[in-house]
Design an enzyme around this catalytic site. Structure first.
Site, mmCIF file in Angstrom:
data_model
loop_
_atom_site.group_PDB
_atom_site.id
_atom_site.type_symbol
_atom_site.label_atom_id
_atom_site.label_comp_id
_atom_site.label_asym_id
_atom_site.label_seq_id
_atom_site.Cartn_x
_atom_site.Cartn_y
_atom_site.Cartn_z
ATOM 1 N N HIS A 70 0.819 -1.182 -0.084
ATOM 2 C CA HIS A 70 0.075 0.009 -0.139
ATOM 3 C C HIS A 70 1.019 1.174 -0.158
ATOM 4 C CE1 HIS A 70 0.597 -1.233 4.136
ATOM 5 N NE2 HIS A 70 0.603 0.133 4.268
ATOM 6 N N GLY A 71 0.243 2.342 -0.381
ATOM 7 C CA GLY A 71 0.968 3.625 -0.501
ATOM 8 C C GLY A 71 1.492 4.115 0.989
#
Length: 155
Positions: A70-71
């Site tokens: 995920h970012g």
């Protein structure tokens, strides 16, 4: 048995599930997750770089052959809507010395990552469910396995 009332299903579009992906390495696997999230309109092109940046700072491997890339917190503006993608790598990907066969990519606005990570952890910490997910070859099966307990009682 008390299950979590009101737990929403994960934002998983059937188009964001790949059951027979292959990746040369961890970066390739994460880039593929980012591309799928972009295909379903959840993120813009900069989100993939943020996913790679997150992986460089801390591994997203969670155990049971699963990684949840995920970012970073600074990449929230790249997210258009919450989404999850699932890429299954039957041949496995070396993930910092661990073998990953399932990547669950996450994109979320605000603090949505925490909710999604928490939901996924509850599902994936069940070794039987994680094993079923690693073996799943049908999109419907992947979606079913990633629903919160008690959400699927259509009988």
């Amino acid at each position: 048995m008390a299950d979590r009332a009101g737990t929403a299903p994960l934002p998983l579009d059937p188009r964001a599930v790949r059951t027979a992906a292959t990746a040369a390495d961890i970066e390739d696997a994460i880039r593929q997750c980012g591309a799928v999230l972009q295909e379903v309109g959840a993120v813009d092109g900069s989100y993939t770089e943020a996913m790679l940046e997150r992986e460089r700072s801390i591994s997203t491997y969670v155990g049971e052959g699963v990684a949840i890339p995920h970012g970073t917190l600074t990449s929230k503006e790249a997210v258009r809507h919450d989404a999850v993608c699932v890429l299954r790598f039957p041949e496995g990907v070396d993930w910092h010395g661990e073998r990953v066969t399932v990547c669950v990519g996450i994109a979320a606005r605000g603090d949505g990552h925490l909710r999604l990570l928490s939901q996924l952890a509850q599902i994936l910490l069940d070794p039987d469910r994680a094993a079923a997910l690693r073996a799943a070859t049908e999109v419907d099966e992947v979606i079913y396995l990633l629903q919160p307990d008690g959400e699927e009682d259509s009988e």
